[in-house]
Design an enzyme around this catalytic site. Structure first.
Site, PDB file in Angstrom:
ATOM      1  N   HIS A 173      14.248  77.473  41.392  1.00  0.00           N
ATOM      2  CA  HIS A 173      15.273  77.848  42.359  1.00  0.00           C
ATOM      3  C   HIS A 173      16.059  76.627  42.818  1.00  0.00           C
ATOM      4  O   HIS A 173      15.486  75.577  43.103  1.00  0.00           O
ATOM      5  CB  HIS A 173      14.648  78.524  43.578  1.00  0.00           C
ATOM      6  CG  HIS A 173      14.127  79.892  43.309  1.00  0.00           C
ATOM      7  ND1 HIS A 173      14.882  80.877  42.713  1.00  0.00           N
ATOM      8  CD2 HIS A 173      12.915  80.449  43.564  1.00  0.00           C
ATOM      9  CE1 HIS A 173      14.167  81.978  42.616  1.00  0.00           C
ATOM     10  NE2 HIS A 173      12.963  81.745  43.114  1.00  0.00           N
ATOM     11  N   CYS A 222      20.003  78.075  39.198  1.00  0.00           N
ATOM     12  CA  CYS A 222      21.236  78.767  39.586  1.00  0.00           C
ATOM     13  C   CYS A 222      22.297  77.759  40.024  1.00  0.00           C
ATOM     14  O   CYS A 222      21.986  76.663  40.469  1.00  0.00           O
ATOM     15  CB  CYS A 222      20.961  79.753  40.713  1.00  0.00           C
ATOM     16  SG  CYS A 222      19.864  81.087  40.227  1.00  0.00           S
TER      17      CYS A 222
END
Length: 196
Positions: A116, A174
């Protein structure tokens, strides 16, 4: 007007409390995974010392989904991140996920790890071409040098492909890093092994 202001203050307090609770849980999960990875590495070293016939090789390495298997070291950002087998949300809450269909070091194929952007890879954008990564596993330490990066659509899976017989470390997260919510893109780092 005072009631409206009070309502906004209460909403703010609730949102901060939820955010703080989530942050605490993620930090606790990462710490537990780091402890498990350290134990696994220590157990492997002790087995090697106790048995002259036991070698630290990939053949003796078969993690299950959710196992903390080692560490990804990124010196440029002073990161030591536990590597977890699997990339489902449960695994990514604990650290860097290893795509279970990809290779591990010494298997001469593509190694894919993901994390993440708002937890383990918060500073990944600061890593530059030429910087190194070290993958520490029970059967050895393996160093890689960043050679390239690119940005792709979030649903682009074409980056995950066999590179056999050449080994390649691919790290994904991301993008953009400061985006709030589900980011529309992915940031990809490519790294090649450094052989001594």
């Amino acid at each position: 007007m005072k009631k409206l202001a009070f309502l906004f203050i209460m909403i703010g307090i609730v949102l901060l409390s939820i955010g703080g609770y989530q942050y605490f849980n993620i930090q606790a999960a990462e710490q537990q995974a780091a402890n498990e990875a350290n134990k696994r590495l220590e157990d492997s070293k002790n087995q090697t010392k106790d048995s002259s016939s036991h070698q630290r090789t990939i053949e003796n390495f078969s993690p299950n989904t959710g196992d903390a298997v080692g560490f990804l070291h990124i010196p440029a950002i002073e990161a030591e991140l536990p590597i977890i087998e699997g990339t489902d949300p449960e695994e990514l809450e604990k650290g860097v996920g290893h795509y279970d269909t990809s290779a591990y070091p010494t298997e001469n194929d593509q190694i894919v790890m993901s994390g993440h952007r708002d937890t383990v890879f918060r500073s990944l954008g600061e890593v530059e071409v030429g910087d190194t990564f070290m993958v520490e596993l029970p059967y050895g330490n393996f160093e890689y040098e960043m050679v390239d990066s690119k940005i792709v659509d979030a649903d682009d899976t074409s980056i995950i492909q066999s590179t056999a017989p050449k080994e390649e470390l691919v790290i994904t997260t991301c993008y953009p890093f400061s985006y709030i919510g589900n980011a529309p893109e992915r940031y990809i780092i490519y790294a090649k092994p450094i052989y001594e």
